[in-house]
Design a protein around this motif. Sequence first.
Motif, PDB file in Angstrom:
ATOM      1  N   LYS A  44     -49.389 -36.105  87.661  1.00 52.65           N
ATOM      2  CA  LYS A  44     -50.071 -36.726  86.522  1.00 52.65           C
ATOM      3  C   LYS A  44     -49.047 -37.291  85.547  1.00 52.65           C
ATOM      4  CE  LYS A  44     -54.380 -35.810  87.433  1.00 52.65           C
ATOM      5  NZ  LYS A  44     -55.266 -36.864  87.837  1.00 52.65           N
ATOM      6  N   HIS A  45     -49.362 -38.467  85.020  1.00 56.11           N
ATOM      7  CA  HIS A  45     -48.531 -39.064  83.976  1.00 56.11           C
ATOM      8  C   HIS A  45     -48.939 -38.461  82.633  1.00 56.11           C
ATOM      9  CE1 HIS A  45     -46.723 -42.039  86.604  1.00 56.11           C
ATOM     10  NE2 HIS A  45     -47.918 -42.164  87.167  1.00 56.11           N
ATOM     11  N   THR A  47     -50.198 -39.650  80.013  1.00 54.00           N
ATOM     12  CA  THR A  47     -51.493 -40.087  79.486  1.00 54.00           C
ATOM     13  C   THR A  47     -52.678 -39.447  80.208  1.00 54.00           C
ATOM     14  OG1 THR A  47     -51.405 -42.007  80.938  1.00 54.00           O
ATOM     15  CG2 THR A  47     -50.659 -42.321  78.660  1.00 54.00           C
TER      16      THR A  47
END
Length: 168
Positions: A44-45, A47
């Motif tokens: 996951k990034h 954001t």
Amino acid sequence: EMIENIASLGYNIKKDQKNPNDLHYEIRDKHFKGLIKDLGLLGKHATDKFIPECYKNAPTEVKLELIKGLFDTDGTCSVSKVGKVRCGYRTVSKQLALDIRDVIWSLGGRCTIHVSPARQRFMKGKMRDCSTSYGLLVWLKNDKDLFRLSRKKDKAKGEGEKKNAHKL
């Protein structure tokens, strides 16, 4: 202090060797990586971060440990000249901000979220695009319960100590 805490749990943690000035570490453990993948967090990034439902619905002790981990890494604590303690957290993930707020509320605390719109900022000699960010101000009955790191925990104790000092 944080690295020692993680290592004491039995994880193999190593400093990223690409840049000796970086403070990036990684946990090299297949079981840990599998857990993160099962929770939907692997890759996951910033954001896209969130708190998995199983943690939002966990017992109080588990939620407190979760909050301590988040606030030890990305949280802040400051004490004003008059001894007022302010504890906060900033993220570019709207969902993570809402999840932290919900966990704090479930612990009987208060939390407000301030949205800072996306903009350009001058960093490291260049103009850079910055994402919308979400700043949380958080209060628990004992703000020191937000932290495990002694340097942050000691600041969070400041308010009570200052109030008592004024009574002398």
